[in-house]
Enzyme design. Structure first.
Site, PDB file in Angstrom:
ATOM      1  N   HIS A 138     -10.844  20.055 107.651  1.00  0.00           N
ATOM      2  CA  HIS A 138     -12.034  20.987 107.106  1.00  0.00           C
ATOM      3  C   HIS A 138     -12.494  20.168 105.940  1.00  0.00           C
ATOM      4  O   HIS A 138     -11.641  19.560 105.341  1.00  0.00           O
ATOM      5  CB  HIS A 138     -11.652  22.236 106.945  1.00  0.00           C
ATOM      6  CG  HIS A 138     -11.650  23.407 107.983  1.00  0.00           C
ATOM      7  ND1 HIS A 138     -11.011  24.248 108.059  1.00  0.00           N
ATOM      8  CD2 HIS A 138     -12.607  23.386 109.083  1.00  0.00           C
ATOM      9  CE1 HIS A 138     -11.053  25.020 109.064  1.00  0.00           C
ATOM     10  NE2 HIS A 138     -12.106  24.610 109.798  1.00  0.00           N
ATOM     11  N   CYS A 155      -9.436  28.002 101.094  1.00  0.00           N
ATOM     12  CA  CYS A 155      -9.405  28.506 102.521  1.00  0.00           C
ATOM     13  C   CYS A 155      -9.500  30.187 102.421  1.00  0.00           C
ATOM     14  O   CYS A 155      -9.838  30.751 103.393  1.00  0.00           O
ATOM     15  CB  CYS A 155      -8.205  28.027 103.339  1.00  0.00           C
ATOM     16  SG  CYS A 155      -8.270  26.467 103.411  1.00  0.00           S
TER      17      CYS A 155
END
Ligand code: ARG
Length: 286
Positions: free
Chosen positions: A181, A275
């Site tokens: 990511h 996150c």
């Protein structure tokens, strides 16, 4: 500020100011590693949920102590990765781009997060056509959005996001599976500054980053490996994994206030501070 003496103080280019943010988090009540969709996840290794909960609570307390507002979404049983709220949506100018996950294990998180936004009264909410994993791959910097692709978010989603938000979206391609990511390879520090790990990007994307951010802080492999780039910044305070010693030093030198947190248990699922954090960016004040 000068106090009126004869010698005026030099203006420090590093003078920084924190702005209070509204954040969304999801308690890791059902946290586990039961499948593997990134190289950090080893379902055969035990997970200590108690310790994940403590690390998450501590992170939440850090945000509260820095003056931020933290909203909490109810975790859904059977969705162990739901703790990673950053993936739940992208919120810019009060508009919500829903998330559509790459892997079937996480698919149900998209509608669960979207329902929260609808319940909260958000009116401009888009259920996306293309796969995108929210703020995991979309990182606003000032009035531009940096967008990751390569592992999760479909590049076609970048155009969808640009049309929806009406802001320039800059595509960046990730190449290192450990940094699947964008928010594991790059962190936004202020409206004009970022820090990133060059080796996580294709040569072309690296060159884009060099052009846009010639003075960026660069992470070394060691700091990247402890997820040091999975950081949240309010413009002054940068909350990041405490093991990222090199980044912590560089941030201090640039006038930021690094705040180290322990997220090692959450790292077993391939996530850390950022996150677990979704920023709810309000409509700009006219
Ligand atoms: N296990 C999750 C996944 O692989 C971790 C997500 C981490 N979130 C993030 N914003 N990088 O999808």
């Amino acid at each position: 500020m000068s106090s009126g003496g004869t010698q005026s103080e030099p203006i420090r280019p590093t003078a920084r100011r924190a702005t209070p943010r509204r954040l969304l988090m999801c308690r890791p009540q059902h946290f586990d590693v039961t499948y593997s969709i990134n190289p950090w996840m080893h379902p055969e290794k035990p997970v200590d949920r108690e310790s994940a909960l403590l690390q998450w609570e501590r992170l939440r307390e850090v945000y509260l102590s820095l003056g931020h507002t933290v909203e909490v979404i109810e975790p859904v049983p059977g969705l162990p990765d739901m703790v990673f709220a950053a993936n739940g949506a992208t919120v810019v100018d009060g508009k919500v781009l829903g998330a559509r996950f790459r892997h079937v294990e996480r698919t149900a998180e998209g509608p669960a997060y979207l329902a929260w936004f609808v319940q909260q009264g958000y009116r401009e909410v888009l259920w996306p056509e293309f796969v995108n994993e929210g703020e995991g791959d979309y990182l606003p910097v000032g009035r531009r959005i940096l967008a990751g692709t390569g592992f999760r978010t479909d590049q076609r989603s970048h155009y969808e996001a640009q049309e929806f938000f009406g802001l320039p979206v800059t595509s960046l391609t990730l190449v290192n599976p450990e940094h699947y990511h964008l928010d594991t390879a790059l962190s936004v520090l202020s409206d004009t500054e970022v820090m990133y790990f060059p080796a996580a990007f294709t040569p072309g994307s690296r060159s884009v980053l060099e052009t846009l951010f010639p003075d960026a802080i660069l992470a070394d492999a060691q700091d990247a490996a402890v997820f040091g780039l999975n950081a949240f910044s309010d413009g002054l305070n940068v909350v990041l994994p405490q093991a990222a010693a090199g980044l912590i030093e560089q941030l201090r030198e640039r006038g930021f206030n690094p705040v180290g947190v322990d997220t090692t248990e959450l790292l077993k699922a391939g996530g850390a501070a950022k996150c677990c954090t979704l920023e709810l960016r309000p409509e700009p004040r006219g």
